[in-house]
Enzyme design. Structure first.
Site, PDB file in Angstrom:
ATOM      1  N   CYS A 120      45.813  35.927  40.948  1.00 13.27           N
ATOM      2  CA  CYS A 120      44.395  35.608  41.158  1.00 13.27           C
ATOM      3  C   CYS A 120      44.311  34.099  41.352  1.00 13.27           C
ATOM      4  CB  CYS A 120      43.618  36.033  39.911  1.00 13.27           C
ATOM      5  SG  CYS A 120      41.891  35.532  39.919  1.00 13.27           S
ATOM      6  N   HIS A 169      41.751  39.203  46.999  1.00 17.46           N
ATOM      7  CA  HIS A 169      40.930  40.320  47.497  1.00 17.46           C
ATOM      8  C   HIS A 169      40.844  40.341  49.028  1.00 17.46           C
ATOM      9  CE1 HIS A 169      39.513  40.651  43.368  1.00 17.46           C
ATOM     10  NE2 HIS A 169      38.808  41.722  43.685  1.00 17.46           N
ATOM     11  N   ASP A 178      44.919  40.219  37.414  1.00 18.58           N
ATOM     12  CA  ASP A 178      43.845  39.786  38.320  1.00 18.58           C
ATOM     13  C   ASP A 178      42.509  40.149  37.695  1.00 18.58           C
ATOM     14  OD1 ASP A 178      42.712  38.748  40.806  1.00 18.58           O
ATOM     15  OD2 ASP A 178      42.192  40.812  41.274  1.00 18.58           O
ATOM     16  N   SER A 179      41.446  39.519  38.195  1.00 23.49           N
ATOM     17  CA  SER A 179      40.102  39.835  37.706  1.00 23.49           C
ATOM     18  C   SER A 179      39.720  41.274  38.063  1.00 23.49           C
ATOM     19  CB  SER A 179      39.097  38.870  38.327  1.00 23.49           C
ATOM     20  OG  SER A 179      39.174  38.947  39.736  1.00 23.49           O
ATOM     21  N   GLU A 196      35.253  44.783  46.012  1.00 25.33           N
ATOM     22  CA  GLU A 196      35.267  45.476  44.707  1.00 25.33           C
ATOM     23  C   GLU A 196      34.401  46.740  44.753  1.00 25.33           C
ATOM     24  OE1 GLU A 196      36.795  45.063  41.244  1.00 25.33           O
ATOM     25  OE2 GLU A 196      37.950  43.768  42.528  1.00 25.33           O
ATOM     26  N   CYS A 222      42.379  34.073  48.324  1.00 25.11           N
ATOM     27  CA  CYS A 222      41.818  34.969  47.316  1.00 25.11           C
ATOM     28  C   CYS A 222      42.517  36.294  47.534  1.00 25.11           C
ATOM     29  CB  CYS A 222      40.312  35.132  47.496  1.00 25.11           C
ATOM     30  SG  CYS A 222      39.628  36.442  46.456  1.00 25.11           S
TER      31      CYS A 222
HETATM   32  N1  DGL Z   1      41.061  37.848  43.474  1.00 25.20           N
HETATM   33  C1  DGL Z   1      40.688  36.658  42.884  1.00 25.20           C
HETATM   34  C2  DGL Z   1      41.241  35.429  43.551  1.00 25.20           C
HETATM   35  O1  DGL Z   1      42.322  35.475  44.102  1.00 25.20           O
HETATM   36  C3  DGL Z   1      39.329  36.414  42.335  1.00 25.20           C
HETATM   37  C4  DGL Z   1      38.212  37.259  42.630  1.00 25.20           C
HETATM   38  C5  DGL Z   1      37.052  37.053  41.706  1.00 25.20           C
HETATM   39  O2  DGL Z   1      37.119  37.604  40.615  1.00 25.20           O
HETATM   40  O3  DGL Z   1      36.117  36.324  42.082  1.00 25.20           O
HETATM   41  O4  DGL Z   1      40.626  34.375  43.521  1.00 25.20           O
END
Ligand code: DGL
Length: 273
Positions: free
Chosen positions: A75, A193, A12-13, A157, A191
């Site tokens: 991600c 997150h 993931d990012s 984050e 997402c």
């Molecule tokens: N968690 C990521 C997703 O599912 C991306 C978050 C990001 O780096 O913008 O899209």
């Protein structure tokens, strides 16, 4: 085809993929895993197609270098913008990369009765229209409405999920999504997150609306995939061991990661370029 066994790579990012990995590990605890968070370059959601593709490719190849034969892009942004290119152009023999969009869209129809689904995601995922295309392919009778929430990833984050300002933005974005159609009965958190904001989300979402997190869907789809692809399953190490890597500061990763993963996290720093 490589015959050397390896851990399953989870990418993931940043921390978001831990919300998916937590569910994968719960369902498939016997496998070895390597989690890689590109925290030094998060967020991906506001970056161009080419940049997300390049960053994701670098991280996937780092996981291959670490011995992984199978990598999951936990991600949505990377799955939307990089997965197809990597699968088409970059994969060395014997290596596999899977994303989170397909396993989600395959099953999403089971959550809605009105056949109207709202999607909350990063700008990158929304603009890619991947969810619109995939849902139209599997379930053409379902109407899909999208809304981008560019502030939510930085909020999570930077550990601000319980701040009063967060409630304001979450409420505003939910209202904007739901104003697109009064019959939306399902909100997909597209997402990885966003499940971290579940408490705030529930507070601002009418009770009859399902809020769907991807973690359990991706985990059971991976279980099914491994049972159907025994040639890949046989290349996975099964000692129940997990290593965490971050491209940024490991002590910060350990602190924040524990909130996402609900267990202690001991990470190491890694360079991917
Ligand atoms: N968690 C990521 C997703 O599912 C991306 C978050 C990001 O780096 O913008 O899209």
């Amino acid at each position: 085809m490589s015959h050397k066994k390896g851990a399953i790579g989870i990418f993931d990012s940043g921390y978001g993929g831990l919300s998916v990995f937590k569910e994968i590990k719960k369902l498939l605890p016997e496998y070895d895993y390597i989690y890689l968070g590109d925290n030094a370059r998060v967020p991906y959601g506001t970056r161009s197609f080419d940049t997300v593709y390049e960053f994701t490719r670098q991280c996937v190849f780092k996981l291959f270098d670490l011995g992984c034969n199978l990598v999951i892009l936990a991600c949505n942004t990377a799955s939307a913008k990089a997965l197809k290119n990597i699968q088409k152009k970059d994969l060395p023999p014997g290596k596999k990369v899977l994303g989170v969009i397909r396993p989600t869209t395959e099953i999403i129809h089971t959550f809605t009765q009105s056949n109207k689904i709202g999607i909350l995601a990063t700008q990158g995922t929304v603009k890619s229209e991947s969810y619109l295309m995939e849902i139209a392919k599997f379930h053409p009778h379902i109407d899909v409405y999208q809304h981008a929430c560019p502030l939510w990833v930085p909020i999570v984050e930077y550990g601000e999920k319980d701040s009063p300002g967060t409630s304001y933005f979450v409420k505003r974005d939910i209202e904007r999504l739901l104003s697109k159609d009064k019959d939306i009965d399902t909100i997909l958190l597209a997402c990885t997150h966003y499940p971290l904001l579940m408490n705030v989300l529930k507070k601002h979402t009418p009770e009859h609306i399902n809020i769907v997190s991807q973690g359990p869907l991706v985990a059971s789809s991976l279980q099914d995939y491994l049972s159907r692809h025994t040639e890949i399953d046989n290349l996975c190490l099964k000692n129940g061991k997990t290593d965490f890597y971050t491209t940024d500061n490991p002590s910060e990763f350990n602190k924040q990661g524990k909130i996402f993963f609900k267990q202690n996290v001991f990470s190491q720093h890694i360079e991917v370029i």
